[in-house]
Design a protein around this motif. Structure first.
Motif, PDB file in Angstrom:
ATOM      1  N   TRP A  94       0.831  -1.213   0.000  1.00  0.00           N
ATOM      2  CA  TRP A  94       0.000   0.000   0.000  1.00  0.00           C
ATOM      3  C   TRP A  94       0.864   1.260   0.000  1.00  0.00           C
ATOM      4  CZ3 TRP A  94      -4.374   1.842  -1.266  1.00  0.00           C
ATOM      5  CH2 TRP A  94      -4.804   3.081  -0.769  1.00  0.00           C
ATOM      6  N   ALA A  95       2.005   1.205   0.731  1.00  0.00           N
ATOM      7  CA  ALA A  95       2.915   2.355   0.756  1.00  0.00           C
ATOM      8  C   ALA A  95       3.479   2.607  -0.632  1.00  0.00           C
ATOM      9  CB  ALA A  95       4.040   2.118   1.764  1.00  0.00           C
ATOM     10  N   GLN A  96       3.841   1.526  -1.342  1.00  0.00           N
ATOM     11  CA  GLN A  96       4.368   1.676  -2.680  1.00  0.00           C
ATOM     12  C   GLN A  96       3.309   2.214  -3.626  1.00  0.00           C
ATOM     13  OE1 GLN A  96       6.033  -2.066  -3.848  1.00  0.00           O
ATOM     14  NE2 GLN A  96       7.526  -2.104  -2.177  1.00  0.00           N
ATOM     15  N   VAL A  97       2.124   1.691  -3.523  1.00  0.00           N
ATOM     16  CA  VAL A  97       1.044   2.171  -4.377  1.00  0.00           C
ATOM     17  C   VAL A  97       0.738   3.632  -4.084  1.00  0.00           C
ATOM     18  CG1 VAL A  97      -1.418   1.929  -4.869  1.00  0.00           C
ATOM     19  CG2 VAL A  97       0.022  -0.099  -4.713  1.00  0.00           C
ATOM     20  N   SER A  98       0.759   3.982  -2.800  1.00  0.00           N
ATOM     21  CA  SER A  98       0.453   5.355  -2.425  1.00  0.00           C
ATOM     22  C   SER A  98       1.462   6.320  -3.016  1.00  0.00           C
ATOM     23  CB  SER A  98       0.434   5.497  -0.897  1.00  0.00           C
ATOM     24  OG  SER A  98      -0.588   4.707  -0.347  1.00  0.00           O
ATOM     25  N   GLU A  99       2.766   5.951  -2.960  1.00  0.00           N
ATOM     26  CA  GLU A  99       3.797   6.807  -3.533  1.00  0.00           C
ATOM     27  C   GLU A  99       3.622   6.941  -5.028  1.00  0.00           C
ATOM     28  OE1 GLU A  99       8.398   6.108  -4.227  1.00  0.00           O
ATOM     29  OE2 GLU A  99       7.976   6.618  -2.129  1.00  0.00           O
ATOM     30  N   ALA A 100       3.336   5.810  -5.699  1.00  0.00           N
ATOM     31  CA  ALA A 100       3.129   5.850  -7.139  1.00  0.00           C
ATOM     32  C   ALA A 100       1.915   6.694  -7.487  1.00  0.00           C
ATOM     33  CB  ALA A 100       2.963   4.421  -7.672  1.00  0.00           C
ATOM     34  N   GLU A 101       0.831   6.504  -6.703  1.00  0.00           N
ATOM     35  CA  GLU A 101      -0.362   7.298  -6.965  1.00  0.00           C
ATOM     36  C   GLU A 101      -0.104   8.769  -6.719  1.00  0.00           C
ATOM     37  OE1 GLU A 101      -3.401   5.663  -4.531  1.00  0.00           O
ATOM     38  OE2 GLU A 101      -3.964   4.116  -5.983  1.00  0.00           O
ATOM     39  N   GLN A 102       0.656   9.075  -5.656  1.00  0.00           N
ATOM     40  CA  GLN A 102       0.969  10.463  -5.362  1.00  0.00           C
ATOM     41  C   GLN A 102       1.747  11.085  -6.510  1.00  0.00           C
ATOM     42  OE1 GLN A 102       3.708  11.005  -2.151  1.00  0.00           O
ATOM     43  NE2 GLN A 102       3.008  13.068  -1.692  1.00  0.00           N
ATOM     44  N   ASP A 103       2.751  10.342  -7.025  1.00  0.00           N
ATOM     45  CA  ASP A 103       3.541  10.821  -8.140  1.00  0.00           C
ATOM     46  C   ASP A 103       2.670  11.022  -9.377  1.00  0.00           C
ATOM     47  OD1 ASP A 103       6.129  11.600  -8.029  1.00  0.00           O
ATOM     48  OD2 ASP A 103       6.870   9.929  -9.217  1.00  0.00           O
ATOM     49  N   SER A 104       1.821  10.043  -9.660  1.00  0.00           N
ATOM     50  CA  SER A 104       0.955  10.126 -10.826  1.00  0.00           C
ATOM     51  C   SER A 104       0.002  11.311 -10.713  1.00  0.00           C
ATOM     52  CB  SER A 104       0.167   8.829 -10.998  1.00  0.00           C
ATOM     53  OG  SER A 104       1.036   7.738 -11.215  1.00  0.00           O
ATOM     54  N   LEU A 105      -0.537  11.528  -9.523  1.00  0.00           N
ATOM     55  CA  LEU A 105      -1.450  12.649  -9.328  1.00  0.00           C
ATOM     56  C   LEU A 105      -0.750  13.980  -9.540  1.00  0.00           C
ATOM     57  CD1 LEU A 105      -3.472  11.407  -6.224  1.00  0.00           C
ATOM     58  CD2 LEU A 105      -4.339  11.730  -8.550  1.00  0.00           C
ATOM     59  N   PHE A 106       0.533  14.075  -9.106  1.00  0.00           N
ATOM     60  CA  PHE A 106       1.271  15.318  -9.303  1.00  0.00           C
ATOM     61  C   PHE A 106       1.527  15.570 -10.780  1.00  0.00           C
ATOM     62  CE2 PHE A 106       5.250  17.696  -9.673  1.00  0.00           C
ATOM     63  CZ  PHE A 106       4.872  18.852  -9.015  1.00  0.00           C
ATOM     64  N   ILE A 107       1.971  14.526 -11.498  1.00  0.00           N
ATOM     65  CA  ILE A 107       2.187  14.663 -12.940  1.00  0.00           C
ATOM     66  C   ILE A 107       0.879  15.000 -13.634  1.00  0.00           C
ATOM     67  CG2 ILE A 107       2.837  13.406 -15.026  1.00  0.00           C
ATOM     68  CD1 ILE A 107       4.838  11.844 -13.316  1.00  0.00           C
ATOM     69  N   GLN A 108      -0.212  14.352 -13.206  1.00  0.00           N
ATOM     70  CA  GLN A 108      -1.519  14.611 -13.798  1.00  0.00           C
ATOM     71  C   GLN A 108      -1.944  16.059 -13.562  1.00  0.00           C
ATOM     72  OE1 GLN A 108      -4.666  12.200 -12.233  1.00  0.00           O
ATOM     73  NE2 GLN A 108      -6.116  12.759 -13.826  1.00  0.00           N
ATOM     74  N   GLU A 109      -1.618  16.583 -12.380  1.00  0.00           N
ATOM     75  CA  GLU A 109      -1.983  17.969 -12.063  1.00  0.00           C
ATOM     76  C   GLU A 109      -1.335  18.941 -13.046  1.00  0.00           C
ATOM     77  OE1 GLU A 109      -1.219  21.263  -8.534  1.00  0.00           O
ATOM     78  OE2 GLU A 109      -0.847  19.142  -8.163  1.00  0.00           O
ATOM     79  N   VAL A 110      -0.081  18.671 -13.425  1.00  0.00           N
ATOM     80  CA  VAL A 110       0.641  19.547 -14.334  1.00  0.00           C
ATOM     81  C   VAL A 110       0.213  19.321 -15.775  1.00  0.00           C
ATOM     82  CG1 VAL A 110       2.925  20.124 -15.254  1.00  0.00           C
ATOM     83  CG2 VAL A 110       2.619  19.730 -12.805  1.00  0.00           C
ATOM     84  N   GLU A 111       0.083  18.037 -16.159  1.00  0.00           N
ATOM     85  CA  GLU A 111      -0.089  17.708 -17.564  1.00  0.00           C
ATOM     86  C   GLU A 111      -1.532  17.698 -18.031  1.00  0.00           C
ATOM     87  OE1 GLU A 111       1.948  14.087 -18.332  1.00  0.00           O
ATOM     88  OE2 GLU A 111       3.937  14.937 -17.943  1.00  0.00           O
ATOM     89  N   GLU A 112      -2.475  17.316 -17.149  1.00  0.00           N
ATOM     90  CA  GLU A 112      -3.830  17.070 -17.626  1.00  0.00           C
ATOM     91  C   GLU A 112      -4.865  18.010 -17.034  1.00  0.00           C
ATOM     92  OE1 GLU A 112      -4.679  12.978 -16.934  1.00  0.00           O
ATOM     93  OE2 GLU A 112      -2.866  12.265 -17.929  1.00  0.00           O
ATOM     94  N   GLN A 113      -4.421  19.093 -16.396  1.00  0.00           N
ATOM     95  CA  GLN A 113      -5.393  19.980 -15.781  1.00  0.00           C
ATOM     96  C   GLN A 113      -6.204  20.734 -16.830  1.00  0.00           C
ATOM     97  OE1 GLN A 113      -3.456  22.920 -13.398  1.00  0.00           O
ATOM     98  NE2 GLN A 113      -1.796  23.288 -14.835  1.00  0.00           N
ATOM     99  N   ARG A 114      -5.599  20.968 -17.994  1.00  0.00           N
ATOM    100  CA  ARG A 114      -6.338  21.595 -19.076  1.00  0.00           C
ATOM    101  C   ARG A 114      -5.522  21.498 -20.356  1.00  0.00           C
ATOM    102  NH1 ARG A 114      -4.577  26.903 -20.186  1.00  0.00           N
ATOM    103  NH2 ARG A 114      -3.133  27.790 -18.653  1.00  0.00           N
ATOM    104  N   ALA A 115      -6.153  21.802 -21.502  1.00  0.00           N
ATOM    105  CA  ALA A 115      -5.444  21.803 -22.775  1.00  0.00           C
ATOM    106  C   ALA A 115      -4.618  23.090 -22.875  1.00  0.00           C
ATOM    107  CB  ALA A 115      -6.457  21.714 -23.912  1.00  0.00           C
ATOM    108  N   PRO A 116      -3.593  23.116 -23.741  1.00  0.00           N
ATOM    109  CA  PRO A 116      -3.100  22.030 -24.577  1.00  0.00           C
ATOM    110  C   PRO A 116      -2.202  21.076 -23.803  1.00  0.00           C
ATOM    111  CG  PRO A 116      -1.750  23.957 -24.899  1.00  0.00           C
ATOM    112  CD  PRO A 116      -2.846  24.364 -23.949  1.00  0.00           C
ATOM    113  N   ALA A 117      -1.716  20.045 -24.496  1.00  0.00           N
ATOM    114  CA  ALA A 117      -0.866  19.041 -23.863  1.00  0.00           C
ATOM    115  C   ALA A 117       0.400  19.681 -23.302  1.00  0.00           C
ATOM    116  CB  ALA A 117      -0.497  17.954 -24.877  1.00  0.00           C
ATOM    117  N   LYS A 118       0.854  19.148 -22.168  1.00  0.00           N
ATOM    118  CA  LYS A 118       2.089  19.626 -21.542  1.00  0.00           C
ATOM    119  C   LYS A 118       2.733  18.480 -20.791  1.00  0.00           C
ATOM    120  CE  LYS A 118       3.967  23.204 -18.492  1.00  0.00           C
ATOM    121  NZ  LYS A 118       3.684  24.435 -17.722  1.00  0.00           N
ATOM    122  N   VAL A 119       4.064  18.380 -20.873  1.00  0.00           N
ATOM    123  CA  VAL A 119       4.817  17.343 -20.180  1.00  0.00           C
ATOM    124  C   VAL A 119       5.628  17.996 -19.062  1.00  0.00           C
ATOM    125  CG1 VAL A 119       6.561  15.527 -20.412  1.00  0.00           C
ATOM    126  CG2 VAL A 119       4.960  15.964 -22.283  1.00  0.00           C
TER     127      VAL A 119
END
Length: 283
Positions: A20-45
């Motif tokens: 669960w700790a590993q999943v939580s870290e991965a999810e936390q990382d994914s959520l942070f990347i998602q916040e930057v990249e997918e919050q709105r258009a256009p695409a951003k990395v």
């Protein structure tokens, strides 16, 4: 059986907690990347930006983004020390387009009284204006590319300021290619020619810069550690400086970058240091 009944549930619980700790870290990382990249258009990395030779604006910049930078540096130049200060403002007036204005200052002090005559005059080096356009942004490949141009109006030193005011011009087109490897590892190449024109002597100076960087971004944050390598090719001369660095968030929208400078093949220069204060107003 009693021992098994006691330890098996505990082992299962520990294993579940670890997973669960590993999943939580991965999810936390994914959520942070998602916040930057997918919050709105256009695409951003999400990319880690080098701290010494920084970009005009984030790759894949979105309209309304802006940033203030204040930089302070110290370099040991054998016979004298140079103190660097800069203030810059960068903003995105349109999606994927970044603009920047920078004022870089340099102040000098002698290393000893015997060397006072060798110290250059203090100066506002130039007025730098720049633009950067991200022409390729691919979220699946986690890759971005940009073309840019910096124009630097070189100014006379404070001892003869205004006589003349502009002493030369520097033309610097450049290419940026950045790639994120997985969630946390970032690489970037920043390269282009630097063409200098001296208005007084009518001389032209040519060099070519290749700046590479590699960073590890701390999971779930924008903090990173890494290495920037600045390389300059000029006729038969070659200069290279290693710049280990780290960036740390100290408050909402406020970060500080700390950079060291280790010359590998640069005549007349020893160790250096640089600090960059970065403020990104909300948009």
């Amino acid at each position: 059986m009693n021992i098994l009944n006691k330890w098996v549930p505990m082992l299962l619980l520990a294993s579940t907690a670890s997973a669960w700790a590993q999943v939580s870290e991965a999810e936390q990382d994914s959520l942070f990347i998602q916040e930057v990249e997918e919050q709105r258009a256009p695409a951003k990395v999400l990319h880690a930006e080098p701290l010494y030779i920084d970009l005009i604006r984030d790759l894949g910049a979105r309209k309304g983004e802006r940033e203030w930078n204040l930089g302070l540096g110290l370099t040991d130049n054998l016979s004298y020390d140079s103190y660097e200060a800069l203030i810059e403002y960068e903003w995105a007036p349109a999606d994927r387009l970044g603009l920047e204005v920078e004022l870089p200052f340099t102040f000098y002090t002698a290393s000893s009284e015997r060397e006072l005559g060798e110290v250059p005059s203090n100066r506002l080096n130039s007025v730098k204006v720049a633009a950067q356009w991200s022409f390729f942004v691919n979220e699946k490949m986690a890759t971005s590319m940009a073309l840019g141009y910096i124009n630097e109006f070189e100014l006379s030193d404070f001892g003869s300021f205004g006589n003349p005011l502009i002493t030369g011009n520097v033309y610097n087109p450049f290419l940026v290619v950045a790639k994120r490897w997985g969630r946390n590892y970032h690489s970037l190449v920043y390269t282009g020619p630097v063409i200098g024109q001296d208005f007084n002597s009518k001389d032209w100076h040519y060099s070519f810069d290749v700046n590479t960087s590699f960073h590890y971004m701390i999971p779930g944050t924008r903090n990173f550690i890494g290495m920037e390598v600045n390389k300059t090719f000029e006729e038969s001369d070659f200069n290279m400086t290693l710049r280990p660095q780290m960036r740390v968030g100290i408050a909402d929208h406020l970060m500080v970058g700390i950079v060291g400078g280790i010359p590998v093949s640069r005549e007349g220069e020893r160790l250096s240091s640089f600090i960059r204060l970065i403020w990104e107003p909300p948009h």
